[in-house]
Design a protein around this motif. Structure first.
Motif, PDB file in Angstrom:
ATOM      1  N   TYR A  13       0.876  -1.224  -0.103  1.00 53.80           N
ATOM      2  CA  TYR A  13      -0.146  -0.028  -0.104  1.00 53.80           C
ATOM      3  C   TYR A  13       0.833   1.142   0.011  1.00 53.80           C
ATOM      4  O   TYR A  13       1.689   1.643   0.643  1.00 53.80           O
ATOM      5  CB  TYR A  13      -1.057  -0.094   1.302  1.00 53.80           C
ATOM      6  CG  TYR A  13      -1.895   1.014   1.322  1.00 53.80           C
ATOM      7  CD1 TYR A  13      -3.060   1.049   0.825  1.00 53.80           C
ATOM      8  CD2 TYR A  13      -1.548   2.236   1.801  1.00 53.80           C
ATOM      9  CE1 TYR A  13      -4.066   2.237   0.895  1.00 53.80           C
ATOM     10  CE2 TYR A  13      -2.365   3.406   2.063  1.00 53.80           C
ATOM     11  CZ  TYR A  13      -3.661   3.343   1.160  1.00 53.80           C
ATOM     12  OH  TYR A  13      -4.307   4.440   1.355  1.00 53.80           O
ATOM     13  N   THR A  14       0.759   2.209  -0.935  1.00 50.01           N
ATOM     14  CA  THR A  14       1.452   3.653  -0.994  1.00 50.01           C
ATOM     15  C   THR A  14       0.320   4.731  -1.219  1.00 50.01           C
ATOM     16  O   THR A  14      -0.445   4.692  -1.964  1.00 50.01           O
ATOM     17  CB  THR A  14       2.212   3.333  -2.364  1.00 50.01           C
ATOM     18  OG1 THR A  14       2.996   2.069  -2.422  1.00 50.01           O
ATOM     19  CG2 THR A  14       3.118   4.600  -2.527  1.00 50.01           C
ATOM     20  N   ALA A  15       0.835   5.672  -0.324  1.00 54.40           N
ATOM     21  CA  ALA A  15      -0.034   6.797  -0.143  1.00 54.40           C
ATOM     22  C   ALA A  15       0.365   7.604  -1.565  1.00 54.40           C
ATOM     23  O   ALA A  15       1.546   7.609  -1.798  1.00 54.40           O
ATOM     24  CB  ALA A  15       0.058   7.436   0.993  1.00 54.40           C
ATOM     25  N   GLY A  16      -0.694   8.267  -2.049  1.00 60.15           N
ATOM     26  CA  GLY A  16      -0.226   9.159  -3.420  1.00 60.15           C
ATOM     27  C   GLY A  16      -1.617   9.378  -4.074  1.00 60.15           C
ATOM     28  O   GLY A  16      -2.589   8.811  -3.908  1.00 60.15           O
ATOM     29  N   GLU A  54      -2.503   8.056   3.669  1.00 57.09           N
ATOM     30  CA  GLU A  54      -1.810   7.203   5.059  1.00 57.09           C
ATOM     31  C   GLU A  54      -2.587   6.398   5.594  1.00 57.09           C
ATOM     32  O   GLU A  54      -2.626   5.143   5.620  1.00 57.09           O
ATOM     33  CB  GLU A  54      -0.782   8.080   5.820  1.00 57.09           C
ATOM     34  CG  GLU A  54       0.218   8.696   5.175  1.00 57.09           C
ATOM     35  CD  GLU A  54       1.469   7.820   4.717  1.00 57.09           C
ATOM     36  OE1 GLU A  54       1.523   6.639   5.102  1.00 57.09           O
ATOM     37  OE2 GLU A  54       2.023   8.203   3.835  1.00 57.09           O
ATOM     38  N   ASP A  55      -3.808   7.034   6.002  1.00 56.63           N
ATOM     39  CA  ASP A  55      -5.076   6.388   6.647  1.00 56.63           C
ATOM     40  C   ASP A  55      -6.100   6.139   5.298  1.00 56.63           C
ATOM     41  O   ASP A  55      -6.483   7.059   4.810  1.00 56.63           O
ATOM     42  CB  ASP A  55      -5.547   7.040   7.583  1.00 56.63           C
ATOM     43  CG  ASP A  55      -6.890   6.452   8.230  1.00 56.63           C
ATOM     44  OD1 ASP A  55      -7.149   5.467   7.710  1.00 56.63           O
ATOM     45  OD2 ASP A  55      -7.536   7.279   9.211  1.00 56.63           O
ATOM     46  N   PRO A  56      -6.156   4.930   4.865  1.00 58.83           N
ATOM     47  CA  PRO A  56      -6.983   4.397   3.842  1.00 58.83           C
ATOM     48  C   PRO A  56      -8.441   5.217   3.915  1.00 58.83           C
ATOM     49  O   PRO A  56      -9.058   5.609   3.024  1.00 58.83           O
ATOM     50  CB  PRO A  56      -7.338   2.892   3.925  1.00 58.83           C
ATOM     51  CG  PRO A  56      -5.872   2.668   4.310  1.00 58.83           C
ATOM     52  CD  PRO A  56      -5.762   3.626   5.567  1.00 58.83           C
ATOM     53  N   LEU A  57      -9.074   5.792   5.241  1.00 60.58           N
ATOM     54  CA  LEU A  57     -10.214   6.143   5.174  1.00 60.58           C
ATOM     55  C   LEU A  57     -10.176   7.579   5.032  1.00 60.58           C
ATOM     56  O   LEU A  57     -11.166   8.158   4.755  1.00 60.58           O
ATOM     57  CB  LEU A  57     -10.854   6.083   6.992  1.00 60.58           C
ATOM     58  CG  LEU A  57     -10.837   4.723   7.406  1.00 60.58           C
ATOM     59  CD1 LEU A  57     -11.164   4.633   8.735  1.00 60.58           C
ATOM     60  CD2 LEU A  57     -12.246   3.827   6.595  1.00 60.58           C
ATOM     61  N   GLY A  58      -8.721   8.047   4.563  1.00 56.07           N
ATOM     62  CA  GLY A  58      -8.779   9.504   4.195  1.00 56.07           C
ATOM     63  C   GLY A  58      -8.755   9.681   2.483  1.00 56.07           C
ATOM     64  O   GLY A  58      -8.448  10.764   1.996  1.00 56.07           O
ATOM     65  N   SER A  59      -8.772   8.611   1.919  1.00 52.46           N
ATOM     66  CA  SER A  59      -8.564   8.214   0.468  1.00 52.46           C
ATOM     67  C   SER A  59      -9.781   8.806  -0.184  1.00 52.46           C
ATOM     68  O   SER A  59     -10.793   9.265   0.405  1.00 52.46           O
ATOM     69  CB  SER A  59      -8.505   6.929   0.309  1.00 52.46           C
ATOM     70  OG  SER A  59      -7.209   6.444   0.619  1.00 52.46           O
ATOM     71  N   SER A  60      -9.663   9.124  -1.546  1.00 54.74           N
ATOM     72  CA  SER A  60     -10.849   9.772  -2.334  1.00 54.74           C
ATOM     73  C   SER A  60     -10.675   9.218  -3.701  1.00 54.74           C
ATOM     74  O   SER A  60      -9.385   8.584  -4.150  1.00 54.74           O
ATOM     75  CB  SER A  60     -10.887  11.373  -1.996  1.00 54.74           C
ATOM     76  OG  SER A  60      -9.584  11.760  -2.668  1.00 54.74           O
ATOM     77  N   ARG A 103     -15.532   3.860   4.147  1.00 57.96           N
ATOM     78  CA  ARG A 103     -15.903   3.108   5.469  1.00 57.96           C
ATOM     79  C   ARG A 103     -15.445   1.761   5.376  1.00 57.96           C
ATOM     80  O   ARG A 103     -15.297   1.253   4.234  1.00 57.96           O
ATOM     81  CB  ARG A 103     -17.165   3.482   5.955  1.00 57.96           C
ATOM     82  CG  ARG A 103     -18.187   3.056   4.739  1.00 57.96           C
ATOM     83  CD  ARG A 103     -19.567   3.325   5.176  1.00 57.96           C
ATOM     84  NE  ARG A 103     -20.554   3.524   4.005  1.00 57.96           N
ATOM     85  CZ  ARG A 103     -21.130   2.388   3.613  1.00 57.96           C
ATOM     86  NH1 ARG A 103     -20.801   1.093   4.409  1.00 57.96           N
ATOM     87  NH2 ARG A 103     -21.817   2.451   2.506  1.00 57.96           N
ATOM     88  N   ARG A 104     -15.197   0.985   6.345  1.00 56.61           N
ATOM     89  CA  ARG A 104     -15.180  -0.300   6.479  1.00 56.61           C
ATOM     90  C   ARG A 104     -16.696  -0.992   6.014  1.00 56.61           C
ATOM     91  O   ARG A 104     -17.753  -0.396   6.632  1.00 56.61           O
ATOM     92  CB  ARG A 104     -14.696  -0.938   7.855  1.00 56.61           C
ATOM     93  CG  ARG A 104     -13.342  -0.457   8.120  1.00 56.61           C
ATOM     94  CD  ARG A 104     -12.253  -1.166   7.398  1.00 56.61           C
ATOM     95  NE  ARG A 104     -12.441  -2.468   7.605  1.00 56.61           N
ATOM     96  CZ  ARG A 104     -11.792  -3.244   6.654  1.00 56.61           C
ATOM     97  NH1 ARG A 104     -11.001  -2.849   5.949  1.00 56.61           N
ATOM     98  NH2 ARG A 104     -11.747  -4.603   6.896  1.00 56.61           N
ATOM     99  N   SER A 105     -16.803  -1.962   5.305  1.00 58.11           N
ATOM    100  CA  SER A 105     -17.885  -2.622   4.996  1.00 58.11           C
ATOM    101  C   SER A 105     -17.698  -4.005   5.209  1.00 58.11           C
ATOM    102  O   SER A 105     -17.209  -4.783   4.348  1.00 58.11           O
ATOM    103  CB  SER A 105     -18.360  -2.162   3.669  1.00 58.11           C
ATOM    104  OG  SER A 105     -19.686  -2.949   3.610  1.00 58.11           O
ATOM    105  N   ALA A 110     -16.106   0.206   1.507  1.00 53.73           N
ATOM    106  CA  ALA A 110     -17.140   1.013   0.616  1.00 53.73           C
ATOM    107  C   ALA A 110     -16.777   2.387   0.528  1.00 53.73           C
ATOM    108  O   ALA A 110     -16.077   3.105   1.313  1.00 53.73           O
ATOM    109  CB  ALA A 110     -18.640   0.918   1.347  1.00 53.73           C
ATOM    110  N   VAL A 111     -16.880   2.967  -0.643  1.00 50.78           N
ATOM    111  CA  VAL A 111     -16.677   4.386  -0.986  1.00 50.78           C
ATOM    112  C   VAL A 111     -18.005   4.988  -1.172  1.00 50.78           C
ATOM    113  O   VAL A 111     -18.711   4.322  -1.998  1.00 50.78           O
ATOM    114  CB  VAL A 111     -15.872   4.477  -2.489  1.00 50.78           C
ATOM    115  CG1 VAL A 111     -15.928   5.906  -2.832  1.00 50.78           C
ATOM    116  CG2 VAL A 111     -14.430   3.912  -1.972  1.00 50.78           C
ATOM    117  N   ASP A 112     -18.387   5.762  -0.546  1.00 48.47           N
ATOM    118  CA  ASP A 112     -19.610   6.733  -0.581  1.00 48.47           C
ATOM    119  C   ASP A 112     -19.524   7.741  -1.433  1.00 48.47           C
ATOM    120  O   ASP A 112     -18.418   8.507  -1.252  1.00 48.47           O
ATOM    121  CB  ASP A 112     -20.347   7.235   0.830  1.00 48.47           C
ATOM    122  CG  ASP A 112     -20.474   6.057   1.796  1.00 48.47           C
ATOM    123  OD1 ASP A 112     -21.320   5.110   1.433  1.00 48.47           O
ATOM    124  OD2 ASP A 112     -20.347   5.853   2.908  1.00 48.47           O
ATOM    125  N   GLY A 113     -20.262   7.904  -2.227  1.00 47.59           N
ATOM    126  CA  GLY A 113     -19.922   8.901  -3.205  1.00 47.59           C
ATOM    127  C   GLY A 113     -21.246   9.094  -3.914  1.00 47.59           C
ATOM    128  O   GLY A 113     -22.350   8.896  -3.750  1.00 47.59           O
TER     129      GLY A 113
END
Length: 185
Positions: A13-16, A54-60, A103-105, A110-113
């Motif tokens: 896993y890589t942030a970017g 870095e925290d997957p929950l902050g991804s988009s 969020r975790r599912s 799950a990506v809410d959008g």
């Protein structure tokens, strides 16, 4: 954005910021026709950006899809799908997706959008998986993501022919994304 347990890490896993590689990505849809068969199609032109934090929950994720790029393998049907009856590509040349949270599912993510299609915006969650991170032969860092969703055509203002008696085209549309993305420098 992985199917790994919440307490574990996603290998590699890589942030970017990642951009989808159109040659190695696919956006597909499937809808029932005449209640017994189904029509499958692809969109061949899109612009997808995934930002992993870095925290997957902050991804988009953001995506813009060229609606005229749809193809089902039948030119007459494709022309009809591009018409005002369905995609109305002359008036709405693109559709877009913008994540609003992750969020975790269950065992995954799950990506809410929000999906904007034909001038209508609706909440559409995606079931998402990160299928791997690693170097490519070119030396660029690559990642593969998958996502699935189901939408209602009615929610986006599309009429349902013969609604209520088995409809020619079903209301539910399944969407599948398989995206290979390249880490941007």
């Amino acid at each position: 954005m992985s199917s790994a347990p919440a307490t574990g890490t996603v290998p590699g896993y890589t942030a970017g910021t990642w951009k989808a590689d159109p040659a190695h990505s696919e956006i597909a849809f499937t809808v029932r026709q005449l209640t017994v068969s189904k029509v499958c199609g692809l969109f061949t032109c899109s612009d997808i950006t995934i930002v992993t934090s870095e925290d997957p929950l902050g991804s988009s994720v953001t995506a813009t899809i060229d609606t005229a790029s749809l193809g089902t393998g039948k030119e007459r049907r494709d022309d009809h799908l591009r018409s005002a009856d369905y995609f109305d590509v002359a008036k709405y040349p693109t559709m877009s997706y913008r994540s609003t949270g992750i969020r975790r599912s269950g065992d995954g993510w799950a990506v809410d959008g929000e999906l904007t299609f034909r001038g209508v915006t609706r909440k559409v969650p995606l079931a998402v998986g990160a299928n791997g991170f690693g170097p490519a032969e070119s030396g660029a860092r690559r990642a593969r993501f998958s996502a699935t969703a189901q939408i209602s055509r009615r929610h986006f203002g599309l009429r349902i022919p013969m609604d209520g008696i088995g409809g020619v085209v079903g209301d539910k549309v399944s969407i599948t994304l398989d995206v290979e993305a390249v880490l941007q420098k």
